[in-house]
Scaffold this motif. Structure first.
Motif, mmCIF file in Angstrom:
data_model
loop_
_atom_site.group_PDB
_atom_site.id
_atom_site.type_symbol
_atom_site.label_atom_id
_atom_site.label_comp_id
_atom_site.label_asym_id
_atom_site.label_seq_id
_atom_site.Cartn_x
_atom_site.Cartn_y
_atom_site.Cartn_z
ATOM 1 N N ARG A 4 27.684 35.481 37.521
ATOM 2 C CA ARG A 4 28.814 35.570 38.468
ATOM 3 C C ARG A 4 29.693 36.751 38.082
ATOM 4 O O ARG A 4 30.903 36.624 37.925
ATOM 5 N N GLU A 5 29.074 37.877 37.900
ATOM 6 C CA GLU A 5 29.819 39.064 37.504
ATOM 7 C C GLU A 5 29.458 40.181 38.465
ATOM 8 O O GLU A 5 28.277 40.375 38.768
ATOM 9 N N THR A 6 30.470 40.892 38.933
ATOM 10 C CA THR A 6 30.212 42.004 39.850
ATOM 11 C C THR A 6 30.087 43.290 39.054
ATOM 12 O O THR A 6 30.953 43.596 38.229
ATOM 13 N N ILE A 7 29.017 43.999 39.267
ATOM 14 C CA ILE A 7 28.833 45.280 38.590
ATOM 15 C C ILE A 7 28.611 46.353 39.656
ATOM 16 O O ILE A 7 28.082 46.077 40.734
ATOM 17 N N PRO A 8 29.027 47.589 39.368
ATOM 18 C CA PRO A 8 28.980 48.623 40.409
ATOM 19 C C PRO A 8 27.595 49.236 40.604
ATOM 20 O O PRO A 8 27.328 49.846 41.625
#
Lengths: 294, 294, 294, 294
Positions: free
Chosen positions: A213-217
């Motif tokens: 549940r982590e947003t990475i670019p």
């Protein structure tokens, strides 16, 4: 352990295709991949037929990851990459980017090399250590359906040496289910993949996939010794700046660093790995030994 | 053994300056170099005064090499690079190439680090291994008098990690006497020298210089394990192509390889090292273990 | 009116040469220039001898401008550019940048064209209007001695169509006396100077030079209809950004515009002219009709 | 005459969408297009909502052209581009590519301008002539589904001033039916579209479409005075080389020129028009007056 056999060969990272396998976070899958020539080169006399397969790098997938939502990310741990046929192949053709220095008289040909005892038998006298990696791994992007030629925030044809067994590739999830694809295994590859054709092989690749549940670019890679941020684009000097900037932001958000201290540190200890040079894919890296906050 | 103490600081690779030392082929010299800040930063409170020294990377030299003629080359073996003051310094300023991702709020400051026991004391908690290298080494070019900012066929500000003790840098001779310069020592440096400012230090650098009757198109480096061709220019993807092309031609002329076999080999085993990324300096490398002709 | 006849041909913009003429601000000078081939091609059977003249674009100068100090600028008004011999010449050779699309089979040859009645007789059937311009005009830079190949803040080999009779080129003064050079006249030139060889001609060029107590960051050009800021560098997309930025700052400082209003205006009415494309020289332009502050 | 009203806004050039109109070769169509902001900015107080519409440049289409087969091409003659609402709008935001020269303090804002009597009322004092053009026109590519951001062989977001009334755009057909899209009309636009936001307007655009049994490698444009080949890609100096190369091949195949004579001619009379500079779209042009074979 689930298995995903070879099926239709996809030359795009598309969210419009029907998923061929559904997995939960944490599952391990053995995936059969076709080689970058779509299996057209199995012996030295075979030729690639561009009429039949104008694109390269066919992918196996898509894999639907349950519960994956836009804004999540996948951790794709590469357990192993095994040659399906005990061999790999390369081909030479016009040295597009090098012609101005070397001329155009490169003989077009294919070259099949057995893989035995951890060595690629490139010629009678020269052995290349077997260091397999995946040229392509990616998810479906939010908009557009890129071919398996370029790379981008969705991953794609990154052609980085570090996409190898023992390492974990992190990819953004842009659409529900993630739609994970992979392919284009190489038995070994140099920085830049000079001729755009590595030691291509069909493979059995084993991965473990975790949903985060982590947003990475964009893509990231972790090895036991280093963390790496990936960027793509020309000119490559700009992609290097972008990859370092993403690595700095990662150190800030993930490891408690001050942004500008991280910037100064990387000036002295950062490393760069070059993927397919003509599209400008690079990874900026830092050793884990340096990562504790100053 | 000859010694060349610090003298006037030169910010150009010029054939118009009076040689400060004359050596024969085979001689060893200990050279004092000033740091890239022209010695303006010796403590954390010092600031670089661009009014006084608008250019960076002052050089010591020129050294006249007897009998050196246009068309020859120099082999500059780097024996050692020692810190003159037991410390090095870095400074942060506007992150020009990274501002679009990180913003412009980088605090301007200088940072002096002691060097002890093979370690650079970058902070209370972080040590960086002492891995010295020369940012600049070069000869006078045939035409033009480039500053010590860029790099080119004459060498110059290459900022490659491989310009280090144990390795040999080969440089073309363009004018009689060669006019060898060097400077810009770093105690350690990352790929790309992200902020354009490394761990700069004044040094005592020991080199041995041999004159060779061999014409080379640009800088080369040899280490015990690898040979490398250097190219500079933007976009960097083009510089990588050029460096690989020069490496292939070297394999052809120096090691008996067929041009296109070398091209194919480097696709699988070549490596790239990135110098100062904003000017696009790169080295393309191949392991000596692969060099015997197939 | 002063005259500066052909003298030694210089292939660098150097502050180390002895001035050949001294003028006061406001003076008009007729200058003889040699063609870019150093006069080696006067008939169709002549060939360029690179052994004798490895560089191109010989310059006439330097001209010392009395009272010119670093920080000043020169306004060089081009009155006329006349062909000395009534003809111009071009040559074709390896199409370096185009080889990947067109191949390498370009016949090497020279081609001399008479100039009559305002027309260049390029072939029996095709006439090109005589639209002369100077490929090179520049001052001595503060550091370094660039060859007459590249362009930069000092001017140099800009190869812009707008360096033509009726227009005024503004150049920074970096050293006392300015050291003005010019050469490389063309009878006509396309955007980009595709083959790096225009319709080269020896010329009698008449300029009027005024000294101005205004500091400018790089070359500017004014025509009766437009003002233009010039920038050089690769990649060209970056040079375009830089040229537009300099034009905006000029509108701010010289015409009372708000910086961001100027930015918005140029988005809609700006124009770009492309010089020698391989070094990335461009001019960003705006019509004088738009210049009054909003 | 057929009409295609506004329907669903597409942000991709996709062959997977249902055609909204079917036409025969030779038909004329009036097409309603939405502006690049998806209609979110109709007054000075409106803001673009990137949450709702993360992409720009919505397209109207696809139009199915009967009998169009891969390998054919379309000739899209632009008859007229009329503003649907009598106004256009622009917006300023971070000056990404210019920030290193101008800083980041650009006020974000929108600016609506009435269009009256052939003039755009940009401010009380400044009028810009109404010179409408289409930012985007394209067909579905063979593989991949590019967004309406980039440009390529299929056309797309070329942002060329020459895509205007009176001119004809030629596009390759890659899939059966061609799938023609268009949108992103501007009331006027500068070379490079500096801020990436022109004077955007919803339009009624009238085109006539002809199917041609001719294979072309990428977009071309014809005006009454010139013919132009379009190429896209960074670095822009390479795109310029490619566009000129395509123009030369067109002169060879379509007008009977010798390839290398064409190369030489364009060196002296070629012109370049710059589209959105950050993606490196350019058109290389030659006047029809020069086109008869020499």
């Amino acid at each position: 352990m689930k298995r995903l056999p070879l099926g239709p060969l996809y030359y795009e990272f598309s969210r419009h295709c029907e998923p061929r396998l559904r997995i939960d976070s944490g599952e391990t899958v053995v995936i059969e991949t076709e080689d970058a020539f779509s299996g057209q080169i199995r012996s030295d006399s075979d030729r690639r037929d561009k009429q039949k397969c104008p694109e390269g790098n066919p992918q196996t997938g898509p894999i639907w990851v349950e519960d994956a939502q836009p804004g999540d990310s996948l951790a794709v741990r590469i357990e192993s990459i095994e040659p399906s046929l005990g061999q790999c192949a390369t081909r030479t053709s016009d040295p597009k980017q090098l012609a101005q220095w070397l001329g155009n008289e490169c003989p077009h040909g294919t070259h099949v090399c057995p893989i035995r005892d951890g060595q690629i038998e490139w010629s009678d006298r020269i052995r290349i250590p077997y260091r397999p990696m995946l040229g392509c791994v990616g998810t479906a992007p939010r908009a557009g359906v890129p071919t398996t030629g370029p790379a981008g925030a969705h991953g794609g044809n990154m052609d980085l040496i570090e996409t190898c067994p023992g390492n974990t590739v992190f990819l953004p999830v842009f659409v529900e289910g993630a739609y994970l694809y992979l392919g284009d295994a190489h038995a070994a590859m140099g920085h830049g993949e000079l001729s755009a054709s590595g030691l291509e092989m069909p493979s059995h690749t084993t991965i473990q996939v975790e949903l985060r549940r982590e947003t990475i670019p964009g893509p990231r890679i972790e090895s036991p010794e280093e963390i790496m941020a990936v960027a793509t684009g020309r000119p490559m000097e700009r992609a290097i700046a972008e990859a370092y900037a993403e690595l700095i932001l990662w150190m800030e958000q993930g490891f408690g660093w001050d942004r500008w201290r991280a910037y100064d540190l990387l000036t002295h200890v950062g490393r760069v790995s070059v993927g397919y040079f003509d599209i400008g894919t690079v990874a900026a890296k830092v050793g884990r030994c340096f990562l504790r906050s100053p």
